[in-house]
Design a protein around this motif. Sequence first.
Motif, PDB file in Angstrom:
ATOM      1  N   GLY A 182      22.408   7.938  94.652  1.00  0.00           N
ATOM      2  CA  GLY A 182      21.727   7.004  95.536  1.00  0.00           C
ATOM      3  C   GLY A 182      20.282   7.352  95.812  1.00  0.00           C
ATOM      4  O   GLY A 182      19.821   8.480  95.584  1.00  0.00           O
ATOM      5  N   GLU A 183      19.551   6.380  96.300  1.00  0.00           N
ATOM      6  CA  GLU A 183      18.124   6.501  96.562  1.00  0.00           C
ATOM      7  C   GLU A 183      17.827   7.727  97.408  1.00  0.00           C
ATOM      8  O   GLU A 183      18.487   7.996  98.405  1.00  0.00           O
ATOM      9  CB  GLU A 183      17.635   5.248  97.278  1.00  0.00           C
ATOM     10  N   GLY A 184      16.815   8.486  96.988  1.00  0.00           N
ATOM     11  CA  GLY A 184      16.393   9.659  97.733  1.00  0.00           C
ATOM     12  C   GLY A 184      17.129  10.925  97.376  1.00  0.00           C
ATOM     13  O   GLY A 184      16.777  12.005  97.879  1.00  0.00           O
ATOM     14  N   LYS A 185      18.146  10.844  96.513  1.00  0.00           N
ATOM     15  CA  LYS A 185      18.904  12.033  96.142  1.00  0.00           C
ATOM     16  C   LYS A 185      18.488  12.486  94.753  1.00  0.00           C
ATOM     17  O   LYS A 185      19.016  12.037  93.739  1.00  0.00           O
ATOM     18  CB  LYS A 185      20.406  11.736  96.201  1.00  0.00           C
ATOM     19  N   GLY A 186      17.515  13.382  94.708  1.00  0.00           N
ATOM     20  CA  GLY A 186      17.002  13.880  93.441  1.00  0.00           C
ATOM     21  C   GLY A 186      16.069  12.892  92.777  1.00  0.00           C
ATOM     22  O   GLY A 186      15.858  11.772  93.254  1.00  0.00           O
TER      23      GLY A 186
END
Length: 690
Positions: A396-400
């Motif tokens: 998901g967005e923002g994860k890595g």
Amino acid sequence: MAAPDLDPPRASYLMDNASPANSTTLLPKVEQDDYEQQPHPTGKRSFVKRPVFWIGLAAAVVVVVLAVALPVTLIKKNDNTSSSSGASTGDGDSGGGSSGGSSGSGNGGDSPGTSVAITGGDGSKVTMEDGTTFTYENKFGGYCKSLFAWSSGLFWADAECWEGVYDKSDPYNDGAKPNSWTPALNETWTWGKDRAYGVNLGGWFVLEPFITPALFDKYPGAVDEWTFSQAMGDGVLEDHYNTFITEKDFAQIAGAGLNYIRLPIPFWAVDTWPGEPFLERTCWKYILKALGWAKKYGLRVNLDLHTIPGSQNGYNHSGKLGQVDFLYGTMGLANAQRALHYIRIITEFISQPEYTNVVQIFGIVNEALLTEIGRPQLTSWYKEAHDMIRGITGIGEGKGPYISVHDGFEGDMTQWDGFLAGSDRVMLDRHPYTAFSDSSFSDPIATGTGDGAGGVWVAAACAWADESIRLSTTFGVNFAGEWSNGWNDCGVYLKGIPGSSTFGGDCSVWEDASTWDASMKAGVAAFNAAQMDALQDWFFWTWKIGNTTAGKVGSPLWSYQLGLEGGWILKDPREAKGKCAGVTPFPGTYEPWMTGGAGAGTITAVVQEYPPATISGPGVPATDLPVYAASGTVNTLPGPTITGHTVKGWFDAGDTALGPTPIAGCAYPNAWDAQDAAVPTGCTGVATAI
């Protein structure tokens, strides 16, 4: 085996004078490193550090700031707080992936008090780590962040983006931005709305003869980094790392209206195996500096793994000129297994909170030669890499970071439609070049200085827009990771050493920009602006070309820096908008899963399981091919040493698997020269990501 006949962009580097084979068996090697940044000097208070002096100086500073309107702000912080903590614990030096992480505890026992963050803009003085200074020039509202210790109410150093001292409570501040239209690093970047205007820092950590011709000329016979490393003397490459690109370049990039850099790095930044001549790990501390400078000037980073064990394309910028031994030939699976290992280590490092806002794209392999490796085999490996990376970072967005894959010089781009549909934030990296078409380039680019400047080359560039827009719907986020002003194939060593060209005119003219007249410059400028407009999100190849032994830039069409100085590259890239008349830009709305929203991480596309059933070359099932045992040491990447804050290199505490190592008793063939090698026995196993 003879080199294959290849002619996509930059494939011209694949020449007959490939590096000689080295038959030494490749085995893993453990090496631990600890890189330190110099702390601030301590000692007696001089007069300038006494309160009376600072009271007077503070008043003077206020007057100067108001007079010149420099955007300098002082932000007090409590020294006992920390915004930098990792997700795992351990010593972080080596072993299974469980070790690593980051922790912080304020000022680490240094002088008590508070600290201030200094924000400097246009006109700020920058003091580099060697003591030299320059003035930061940024007319676009960008500002850099430099963090300073505040001890007993006194500054330790002059303000305005000084390099040497960090805020003890927040050494990884992400508040900088390169210009007014780009979000700060700690603000959300939205693909489709925010435009990536970037440059590559080619030739810095992965050598290419045409980027540093004088360096290669010192070592006759060197044609790639393999042969260069065999020939070079002590300290040569480290001196290059230290001087070719400096902090001043990052400041100039931000000041040029750009907001991204693509940073090619080699796998030997992590380690090498015996038989590989590359300079092991030495470049890593300079890569850390690059990430630090990017953070300082608000530049996002597209980190590109440019080399792969065995070579993914046989080009000189893959480490070794010659043949493809990644996912091809007898050692194809073993090399792919080792490549996944390096991707895992790099992912663990850049997924730490200290670096997630800076490294927002990870290119996992540069220009893998799809036409030779095969689409099913490469897609299978890409899915394996995707699943491994998202197993570390989460979904998901923002994860890595986003994961970028290269288009493989695919002629029919519709083949990429629906690629890994349902994956999490996968991008397509295209490299549209005109220089490697093997034509005579008979259509002139110098066609006057008016509206017709650039001739047919402007229309040729504008035609690329349709594919970028279409792919935004059928694939997802895509960008041009490499392109240049090279409308022809002229340039010193552009196509490798000793050099060649199919251009029908006089290449010497295009290899010396000091001879260009107004019409030539206008033509190149028009071609440049058309590409900027058509490609939408882009990274020019490359920022800087080093001089030849004659003291000139021998490939001026490929230097963004020289183009700015010479006037054929726009000083504000936004001015290119509208150059391609009639082009309707992508409206900016992607399907949610493409950008980490709903549905991301649930791949619906039908993909062959990894490892693939067969790979090209050996003529036997992939299950019979040699692989490595998953019982070796994992060499994690260290972070910079800052008192009170440790970045140990490992994000995911649950990732504890060991690394690849040779199976005892297996007689592996040379991993860089194994396309036709006999398949050994006793070397099989599971060639998964970890």
